[in-house]
Write an enzyme that holds these catalytic residues in place. Structure first.
Site, PDB file in Angstrom:
ATOM      1  N   GLU A 145      52.648  52.485  22.850  1.00 53.05           N
ATOM      2  CA  GLU A 145      53.694  53.018  21.980  1.00 53.05           C
ATOM      3  C   GLU A 145      54.802  52.000  21.774  1.00 53.05           C
ATOM      4  OE1 GLU A 145      54.100  55.268  19.417  1.00 53.05           O
ATOM      5  OE2 GLU A 145      53.348  56.725  20.867  1.00 53.05           O
ATOM      6  N   GLU A 205      50.587  48.870  17.563  1.00 53.76           N
ATOM      7  CA  GLU A 205      50.711  50.310  17.261  1.00 53.76           C
ATOM      8  C   GLU A 205      51.356  50.514  15.903  1.00 53.76           C
ATOM      9  OE1 GLU A 205      52.774  54.091  16.896  1.00 53.76           O
ATOM     10  OE2 GLU A 205      53.799  52.212  17.395  1.00 53.76           O
ATOM     11  N   ASP A 216      37.482  69.887  17.155  1.00 54.69           N
ATOM     12  CA  ASP A 216      38.526  70.849  17.503  1.00 54.69           C
ATOM     13  C   ASP A 216      38.183  72.220  16.931  1.00 54.69           C
ATOM     14  OD1 ASP A 216      40.797  72.217  18.143  1.00 54.69           O
ATOM     15  OD2 ASP A 216      42.189  70.746  17.320  1.00 54.69           O
ATOM     16  N   ASP A 260      61.758  69.705  26.315  1.00 54.06           N
ATOM     17  CA  ASP A 260      61.062  70.985  26.397  1.00 54.06           C
ATOM     18  C   ASP A 260      60.841  71.333  27.865  1.00 54.06           C
ATOM     19  OD1 ASP A 260      60.974  71.035  23.646  1.00 54.06           O
ATOM     20  OD2 ASP A 260      58.972  70.143  23.547  1.00 54.06           O
ATOM     21  N   ILE A 261      61.229  72.528  28.242  1.00 53.55           N
ATOM     22  CA  ILE A 261      61.148  72.979  29.630  1.00 53.55           C
ATOM     23  C   ILE A 261      60.083  74.058  29.731  1.00 53.55           C
ATOM     24  CG2 ILE A 261      62.387  74.103  31.511  1.00 53.55           C
ATOM     25  CD1 ILE A 261      64.978  73.039  30.217  1.00 53.55           C
ATOM     26  N   TRP A 291      48.874  83.658  19.207  1.00 55.57           N
ATOM     27  CA  TRP A 291      49.840  82.830  19.929  1.00 55.57           C
ATOM     28  C   TRP A 291      51.150  83.568  20.229  1.00 55.57           C
ATOM     29  CZ3 TRP A 291      45.960  81.031  17.039  1.00 55.57           C
ATOM     30  CH2 TRP A 291      45.236  79.941  17.530  1.00 55.57           C
ATOM     31  N   TYR A 318      54.206  77.517  23.357  1.00 55.51           N
ATOM     32  CA  TYR A 318      53.694  76.186  23.682  1.00 55.51           C
ATOM     33  C   TYR A 318      53.263  75.415  22.445  1.00 55.51           C
ATOM     34  CZ  TYR A 318      48.631  76.712  22.948  1.00 55.51           C
ATOM     35  OH  TYR A 318      47.389  76.842  22.387  1.00 55.51           O
ATOM     36  N   ILE A 360      68.585  64.025  28.192  1.00 61.37           N
ATOM     37  CA  ILE A 360      68.757  65.241  28.987  1.00 61.37           C
ATOM     38  C   ILE A 360      67.897  65.127  30.238  1.00 61.37           C
ATOM     39  CG2 ILE A 360      68.489  67.754  29.030  1.00 61.37           C
ATOM     40  CD1 ILE A 360      68.713  67.685  25.956  1.00 61.37           C
TER      41      ILE A 360
END
Length: 604
Positions: A446, A451, A357, A585-586, A240, A520, A481
């Site tokens: 959510e 939930e 997974d 997160d951008i 990673w 990521y 933001i």
């Protein structure tokens, strides 16, 4: 084939006709269990139905009827003992012409036969004749098979489709990577069978392993473990960060077959390198080859909970988020396999889609694999079910506990974020290159009453409920933001911070603004920007603070990182315990396809 001196002169496995009927593609005979296939034998003389004709199939070393890896069937009919498994059968087909010695049989592998390669032979009064080999796969078209999928459109998508897309990016900017699964490519038969034959369970006890291949639960766990190379001769090495020059950068892969071919040519040595979407797509190819319906699923804002606490601790200081063992990935990709779960002893309650997974994260019964975990069980917070349901539940529904660390190392709890984890859970739509949002199959809406009730039930089951969370604090300041202009890699980043006091109190606040380079998988690597400003916020009014991060400042830090975390910490000067935090997160790396959500929402 022709054999001299035998009662059986010639035989025909009807590969093209049988493979078409069984939804397989190859020049060799590949059939699906629970479904008949044709076999023709040309005798040297006329044949009568009462004459001796016994077929025999065998797979694995050493084959045995007790393990379901050997079966003799025909005339005379064998006397089977009670411990015999997976009994094959044949009947004379209507196209047979016995007077001319043409014996056409309809041969049916049982719906619980182990998958794999079999030898096939026939015995008559004049001796035994080897007829060759065939491959037996799971059968989602057969209602008696544990992988039966009733919808034909879904079978075409999740078994037969060789092309797809993988959702990547962030929860507010979802893109798609095209992928070539290639499950019917020429070499896939030998590669996928080899994958099973080098797994550690086979190497320890081949007879038991091959016998267990009748069970898609077992086979899917083996595949999950073998796609990664942690602790075995698996396919892929994960990396990673750092240098990829001795292999292939994960973003360069576009299909599974190249990876699997390379693994096979390397004599089962792992291929460098993979990340979550590569592990998942390769597993999907192998699952589809074996006939287990499979789809690739992306979870945005995916939590990595190492201790099954169902919570993630995030620690912040004046310089942003501190590194931590547990992380929130921008996105994480796994697969779902379709199968029955009679092992869970709840009838059909947990049948259907199961999370698997292959990305190596945590150990499952001593092996780097994950699942199958029933999606229906995750939805209800049943974290006591096999396999790995607490881990998967946390991935989609963990609470984030945020802490503020002072200069002296002491920590104060800010609040619990109960809504961020597990957003826009996505898969490719059936029959269309669009995104299906399947979030509602994993969790209730959510913030809804259902939930929270499910989360509390899961917390009780893992015996780690935090009494402090019974009375969650009401946030007194809204912070958010937003993008001021479209974010383009290589250009200055322009954002704005919006603050609003929700009560009637005027506040003077220290505003800490931080930007950090991030991979990521949620791991921050470098501090890019830190600033402090004092801002007065009047009751009931909005305050907007511009945030600008020049490319000249962030560019050199982004090598090996594809995203940036921008976080803001606001501390009330008069009430030091009033601490507020927001972040975004951008993603700076471009993606090949921007995909839209399908108007049909998957509920299965």
């Amino acid at each position: 084939m022709i054999k001299i001196g035998s009662l059986i002169r010639k035989w025909d496995l009807h590969c093209q006709v049988n493979n078409t009927a069984h939804h397989t593609q190859e020049i060799q005979l590949i059939v699906r269990r629970g479904q008949p296939f044709l076999l023709s034998l040309e005798m040297s003389q006329a044949f009568q139905t009462f004459e001796t004709l016994v077929l025999s199939v065998e797979t694995g070393p050493p084959p045995s009827e007790r393990h379901g890896t050997r079966s003799e069937f025909g005339n005379p009919s064998p006397m089977y003992t009670s411990d015999v498994k997976a009994i094959w059968r044949y009947a004379f087909d209507k196209s047979a012409n016995l007077q001319r010695g043409v014996v056409t049989l309809s041969v049916t592998p049982p719906a619980d036969a182990p998958v794999g390669k079999y030898s096939l032979s026939a015995k008559t009064e004049r001796g035994k004749t080897s007829l060759g080999t065939l491959v037996v796969l799971f059968n989602p078209w057969c209602s008696d098979d544990w992988v039966y999928l009733p919808d034909e459109r879904e079978r075409q998508e999740y078994v037969m489709n060789e092309y797809g897309i993988v959702c990547v990016g962030t929860s507010h900017s979802i893109a798609g990577r095209p992928w070539d699964f290639g499950q019917f490519e020429e070499e896939m038969v030998d590669i996928c069978l080899k994958l099973l034959d080098v797994n550690p369970k086979y190497l320890r006890d081949p007879a038991d392993d091959v016998s267990a291949r009748c069970n898609p639960i077992y086979v899917s766990r083996v595949i999950s473990a073998m796609i990664n190379s942690n602790g075995d001769q698996g396919v892929l090495v994960g990396r990673w960060h750092g240098d990829y020059s001795d292999g292939v950068t994960p973003t360069r892969w576009t299909g599974s077959v190249d990876i699997l071919q390379k693994w096979c040519k390397l004599n089962c040595h792992p291929v460098k390198y993979g990340q979550c979407w590569v592990f998942a797509t390769v597993m999907c190819s192998v699952m589809r080859f074996f006939g287990i319906p499979c789809r690739v699923v992306t979870n945005f804002e995916s939590a990595h909970d190492e201790n099954n606490s169902l919570t993630i601790d995030r620690v912040y200081n004046k310089y942003g988020m501190k590194g931590a063992e547990e992380s929130i990935w921008n996105f994480h990709v796994w697969v779902e396999g379709w199968m029955k779960r009679p092992d869970l002893m709840k009838g059909t309650a947990y049948d259907g889609w199961q999370v698997l997974d292959p990305t190596p994260q945590e150990l499952s019964e001593g092996t780097h694999c994950c699942g199958p975990a029933p999606v229906s069980g995750i939805l209800q917070g049943e974290v006591n079910l096999k396999y790995d349901t607490p881990f998967v539940f946390s991935e989609v529904n963990a609470d984030i506990i945020k802490w503020m660390e002072s200069d002296n190392g002491s920590r104060r709890k800010i609040y619990s974020d109960t809504t961020r984890v597990g957003r826009n859970i996505s898969t490719k739509a059936v029959g269309r290159y669009m995104r299906d949002d399947i979030t509602n199959s994993y969790k209730h809406r959510e913030g809804s009453k259902d939930e929270r009730a499910v989360f509390d039930r899961a917390m009780c089951r893992v015996n780690s409920k935090d009494d402090e969370d019974e009375n969650r604090p009401v946030l007194k300041v809204d912070m958010k933001i937003e993008e001021e202009t479209k974010i383009v890699s290589g250009q200055d980043i322009k954002l704005k911070l919006k603050l609003r006091s929700k009560d009637r109190t005027n506040r003077k606040m220290d505003i800490y603004i931080n930007a950090q380079a991030m991979r990521y998988n949620g791991i921050t690597t470098s501090n890019i920007h830190n600033s402090l400003q004092v801002q007065e916020i009047l009751a009931g009014t909005d305050v907007i603070i511009p945030i600008q991060i020049p490319f000249s400042k962030y560019g050199r830090y982004m090598v090996g990182c594809d995203s940036m975390k921008v976080s803001v910490m606001a501390v009330d000067q008069q009430q030091q315990d009033d601490i507020f935090e927001t972040e975004t997160d951008i993603v700076l790396e471009g993606s090949p396809i921007i995909i839209k959500r399908s108007p049909r929402v998957a509920t299965r």
